[in-house]
Design a protein around this motif. Structure first.
Motif, PDB file in Angstrom:
ATOM      1  N   SER A 124       0.821  -1.215   0.000  1.00 47.36           N
ATOM      2  CA  SER A 124       0.000   0.000   0.000  1.00 47.36           C
ATOM      3  C   SER A 124       0.857   1.268   0.000  1.00 47.36           C
ATOM      4  CB  SER A 124      -0.909  -0.015   1.234  1.00 47.36           C
ATOM      5  OG  SER A 124      -1.746   1.108   1.249  1.00 47.36           O
ATOM      6  N   LYS A 125       0.716   2.067  -1.054  1.00 53.39           N
ATOM      7  CA  LYS A 125       1.415   3.360  -1.183  1.00 53.39           C
ATOM      8  C   LYS A 125       0.651   4.226  -2.179  1.00 53.39           C
ATOM      9  CE  LYS A 125       5.583   1.708  -2.272  1.00 53.39           C
ATOM     10  NZ  LYS A 125       5.569   0.311  -1.772  1.00 53.39           N
ATOM     11  N   TYR A 126       0.311   5.444  -1.770  1.00 55.04           N
ATOM     12  CA  TYR A 126      -0.386   6.376  -2.662  1.00 55.04           C
ATOM     13  C   TYR A 126       0.275   7.741  -2.528  1.00 55.04           C
ATOM     14  CZ  TYR A 126      -3.676   2.626  -1.665  1.00 55.04           C
ATOM     15  OH  TYR A 126      -4.231   1.396  -1.459  1.00 55.04           O
TER      16      TYR A 126
ATOM     17  N   ALA B   3      -5.273   1.297  14.179  1.00 51.87           N
ATOM     18  CA  ALA B   3      -5.589   1.456  12.758  1.00 51.87           C
ATOM     19  C   ALA B   3      -6.554   2.615  12.543  1.00 51.87           C
ATOM     20  CB  ALA B   3      -6.189   0.170  12.193  1.00 51.87           C
ATOM     21  N   ALA B   4      -6.377   3.306  11.427  1.00 53.11           N
ATOM     22  CA  ALA B   4      -7.178   4.501  11.155  1.00 53.11           C
ATOM     23  C   ALA B   4      -7.581   4.579   9.695  1.00 53.11           C
ATOM     24  CB  ALA B   4      -6.392   5.757  11.527  1.00 53.11           C
ATOM     25  N   SER B   5      -8.736   5.179   9.469  1.00 52.18           N
ATOM     26  CA  SER B   5      -9.061   5.732   8.160  1.00 52.18           C
ATOM     27  C   SER B   5      -8.574   7.171   8.175  1.00 52.18           C
ATOM     28  CB  SER B   5     -10.561   5.686   7.903  1.00 52.18           C
ATOM     29  OG  SER B   5     -11.036   4.352   7.887  1.00 52.18           O
ATOM     30  N   VAL B   6      -8.300   7.698   6.995  1.00 51.01           N
ATOM     31  CA  VAL B   6      -7.688   9.025   6.902  1.00 51.01           C
ATOM     32  C   VAL B   6      -8.573   9.951   6.089  1.00 51.01           C
ATOM     33  CG1 VAL B   6      -5.732  10.311   5.953  1.00 51.01           C
ATOM     34  CG2 VAL B   6      -5.332   8.149   7.145  1.00 51.01           C
ATOM     35  N   ALA B   7      -8.845  11.121   6.640  1.00 48.07           N
ATOM     36  CA  ALA B   7      -9.514  12.186   5.896  1.00 48.07           C
ATOM     37  C   ALA B   7      -8.499  13.295   5.632  1.00 48.07           C
ATOM     38  CB  ALA B   7     -10.702  12.737   6.676  1.00 48.07           C
TER      39      ALA B   7
ATOM     40  N   HIS C  95     -12.830  23.704  -1.364  1.00 44.80           N
ATOM     41  CA  HIS C  95     -12.293  22.697  -0.463  1.00 44.80           C
ATOM     42  C   HIS C  95     -12.759  21.328  -0.953  1.00 44.80           C
ATOM     43  CE1 HIS C  95     -11.492  26.171   1.926  1.00 44.80           C
ATOM     44  NE2 HIS C  95     -12.743  26.333   2.323  1.00 44.80           N
ATOM     45  N   LYS C  96     -11.855  20.368  -0.935  1.00 49.05           N
ATOM     46  CA  LYS C  96     -12.180  19.006  -1.364  1.00 49.05           C
ATOM     47  C   LYS C  96     -11.718  18.014  -0.308  1.00 49.05           C
ATOM     48  CE  LYS C  96     -13.714  20.258  -5.473  1.00 49.05           C
ATOM     49  NZ  LYS C  96     -15.133  20.114  -5.861  1.00 49.05           N
ATOM     50  N   GLN C  97     -12.540  16.979  -0.085  1.00 50.10           N
ATOM     51  CA  GLN C  97     -12.175  15.964   0.911  1.00 50.10           C
ATOM     52  C   GLN C  97     -11.834  14.645   0.250  1.00 50.10           C
ATOM     53  OE1 GLN C  97     -13.408  15.624   5.039  1.00 50.10           O
ATOM     54  NE2 GLN C  97     -14.628  13.848   4.467  1.00 50.10           N
ATOM     55  N   LEU C  98     -10.667  14.116   0.633  1.00 46.38           N
ATOM     56  CA  LEU C  98     -10.224  12.808   0.193  1.00 46.38           C
ATOM     57  C   LEU C  98     -10.277  11.864   1.387  1.00 46.38           C
ATOM     58  CD1 LEU C  98      -8.815  14.967  -1.732  1.00 46.38           C
ATOM     59  CD2 LEU C  98      -7.092  13.218  -2.138  1.00 46.38           C
ATOM     60  N   VAL C  99     -10.869  10.701   1.204  1.00 45.87           N
ATOM     61  CA  VAL C  99     -10.973   9.709   2.277  1.00 45.87           C
ATOM     62  C   VAL C  99     -10.252   8.442   1.844  1.00 45.87           C
ATOM     63  CG1 VAL C  99     -12.523   8.207   3.580  1.00 45.87           C
ATOM     64  CG2 VAL C  99     -13.119  10.619   3.239  1.00 45.87           C
ATOM     65  N   PHE C 100      -9.346   7.989   2.686  1.00 43.08           N
ATOM     66  CA  PHE C 100      -8.637   6.730   2.496  1.00 43.08           C
ATOM     67  C   PHE C 100      -9.133   5.783   3.580  1.00 43.08           C
ATOM     68  CE2 PHE C 100      -6.155  10.110   0.734  1.00 43.08           C
ATOM     69  CZ  PHE C 100      -5.495   9.593  -0.366  1.00 43.08           C
ATOM     70  N   SER C 101      -9.799   4.731   3.188  1.00 42.05           N
ATOM     71  CA  SER C 101     -10.396   3.848   4.191  1.00 42.05           C
ATOM     72  C   SER C 101      -9.342   3.160   5.050  1.00 42.05           C
ATOM     73  CB  SER C 101     -11.268   2.772   3.520  1.00 42.05           C
ATOM     74  OG  SER C 101     -10.470   1.800   2.875  1.00 42.05           O
ATOM     75  N   GLY C 102      -8.119   2.972   4.494  1.00 39.55           N
ATOM     76  CA  GLY C 102      -7.193   2.073   5.154  1.00 39.55           C
ATOM     77  C   GLY C 102      -7.799   0.685   5.161  1.00 39.55           C
TER      78      GLY C 102
ATOM     79  N   VAL D 221     -13.298  12.344  -3.094  1.00 43.81           N
ATOM     80  CA  VAL D 221     -12.505  11.233  -3.613  1.00 43.81           C
ATOM     81  C   VAL D 221     -12.417  10.180  -2.517  1.00 43.81           C
ATOM     82  CG1 VAL D 221     -10.250  10.484  -4.465  1.00 43.81           C
ATOM     83  CG2 VAL D 221     -11.149  12.731  -5.114  1.00 43.81           C
ATOM     84  N   LEU D 222     -12.681   8.929  -2.888  1.00 47.41           N
ATOM     85  CA  LEU D 222     -12.639   7.830  -1.923  1.00 47.41           C
ATOM     86  C   LEU D 222     -11.752   6.718  -2.446  1.00 47.41           C
ATOM     87  CD1 LEU D 222     -13.673   6.170   0.545  1.00 47.41           C
ATOM     88  CD2 LEU D 222     -15.587   5.439  -0.903  1.00 47.41           C
TER      89      LEU D 222
END
Length: 466
Positions: free
Chosen positions: A17-19, A172-176, A185-192, A213-214
């Protein structure tokens, strides 16, 4: 401002996992790496760990880690060795776990390189580890731990970071990530990696109502793995295994699964639902991780104190004690790592116990392609270990319901919290069949627009003119 995203791992696979997120303004740019994991499993994937990254690590300003599993954090020491000097953000339990897991990862790599050189089987002469213990020591001072639900402003206010509970493992976390442009303003969510609902040890995954963006994981995007009563199923397997007169060997990940197992075994023994046989935890990392739970009582459901101990439980720390277990016969339970049977002390236990018809091997987690655990799960009758073909005569049992990953039903439950479809949805961290199955459901049944499974190394422009 322009916002670009590149998929450097966990694309068409469940590992690495890498973005890379890049924010570009007329004056400058910022780069953030969300997760920094090693590729594991199939050799073709593992070889990617040696590839040169498509960017200079020295140009990355920050790394944001969803959790401490090596396929999400294990590339950090190499990133630092290659020039990264930025900040590494993670939750407080994750920071503690990293000091354990990264050092263990380095140790395993150093041992594997030494063994390859001694046996002369590496195509590289000499074989070298991807990174060393010394490289890990350069990472630890860069860690900056944060609490859940505590927003942090970065890059002159251009980006806001918030961690939310993911329920996968401790910390463990999801990331906003909220991008603040000049006018929008734009929100990106990474579920992890999302955990199970109603886990007795960890909290349920926190939900989101909005995202532009999800990125959502899809490990079990094509199937349901939940079992109605995990306690009852574990009790059944334990009782059946011990009734055979042999030892139950449980392949459990040191982080998460080992602790959940101890919780259930403690409860089942106290209620008289399983025999009072010796229980051995033969996983040095699993023992160290268990010791972290009292340090972070607000990160799990069990609260304060020695939450896992019970009469008959023994923690095996010395290698000599571990080897002595190999000759032990009769009813007992051994919990050892790794959960996919790819390394660690369980390899020696497998070598000795796979040929014994009276023994039982229990697999309780996801078994990735190319791993020894997957081959055992698929019913191979002989497994090569230590240069020998070891016959598989013991019983092999799989209980998917103990996976730390949300299954398809739970993924859809988590996704249903969004009040409107994200403008872009990327299905990541899943083997192709699982990822495409989840993408198909969101496209055709839910009517979500722009849902797709990204390619490895693919780069997309998310926004322009912010």
């Amino acid at each position: 401002m322009t916002v670009d995203l590149q998929f450097l791992g966990a694309a068409h696979c469940v590992t690495g996992s890498k973005y890379l997120l890049t924010l570009t303004t007329p004056a400058r740019y910022w780069r953030v790496l969300i997760d920094c994991g090693l590729f594991q499993g199939l050799k073709a994937l593992r070889l990617r760990n040696r590839d040169e990254l498509p960017f200079d690590p020295a140009t990355v300003d920050a790394v944001v880690l969803t959790h401490a599993h090596i396929d999400h954090s294990g590339y950090l020491p190499k990133l630092v060795r290659d020039g990264f000097r930025g900040r590494v953000f993670c939750t407080e339990p994750t920071a503690d776990l990293l000091s354990i897991m990264l050092l263990d990862s380095a140790k395993l790599q150093e041992e594997e390189a030494a063994y390859a050189n001694a046996k002369g089987y590496s195509r590289h002469h000499p074989a070298t580890p991807l990174y060393t213990h010394a490289d890990v020591q350069q990472v630890l001072p860069l860690l900056e731990s944060m609490s859940y639900e505590a927003p942090l402003s970065l890059f002159e206010g251009a980006l806001e970071l918030t961690f939310r509970q993911a329920g996968h493992i401790l910390g463990a976390a999801s990331v906003a990530l909220t991008v603040h442009g000049a006018t929008q303003h734009k929100q990106l969510v990474f579920s992890g990696d999302l955990g199970r609902y109603d886990n007795p040890v960890l909290f349920d995954p926190a939900t989101f109502t909005q995202a532009d963006v999800l990125l959502v994981e899809s490990t079990y995007g094509d199937r349901e793995t939940g079992i109605e009563n995990p306690e009852q199923e574990l009790a059944r397997v334990v009782n059946e295994a011990l009734a055979r007169g042999g030892t139950l060997l449980i392949a459990a990940f040191a982080v998460g699964r080992t602790q959940t197992l101890l919780y259930y075994l403690k409860k089942l023994r106290a209620e008289g639902r399983v025999p009072q046989v010796p229980v051995y935890v033969d996983s040095p990392m699993g023992i160290r991780v268990s010791d972290l739970y009292p340090r972070h009582p607000r990160a799990h459901r069990l609260g304060h104190g020695n939450v896992f101990d019970f009469p008959g439980l023994r923690f095996i720390t010395e290698a000599t004690e571990s080897k002595q277990l190999n000759s032990r016969s009769g009813p007992a339970i051994i919990i050892s790592a790794s959960g996919m049977c790819t390394g660690g002390r369980i390899i020696h236990h497998l070598f000795h116990r796979l040929p014994r018809p009276q023994d039982t091997l229990l697999l309780i987690g996801y078994q990735a392609e190319g791993t020894r655990g997957r081959r055992l799960q698929d019913g191979e009758t002989a497994i090569k270990m230590f240069g020998k073909m070891v016959p598989v005569r013991c019983a092999v049992v799989q209980l998917d319901g103990f996976s730390a990953h949300a299954d398809r039903k739970e993924l859809l439950r988590w996704l249903s919290s969004f009040e409107a479809a994200p403008k872009h949805t990327f299905i990541v961290h899943g083997e192709p069949v699982a990822a495409e199955a989840l993408a198909h459901t969101l496209r055709t049944e839910w009517g979500w627009p722009r849902v797709r499974v990204p390619e490895y190394l693919e780069k997309v422009t998310l926004f322009e003119g912010l």
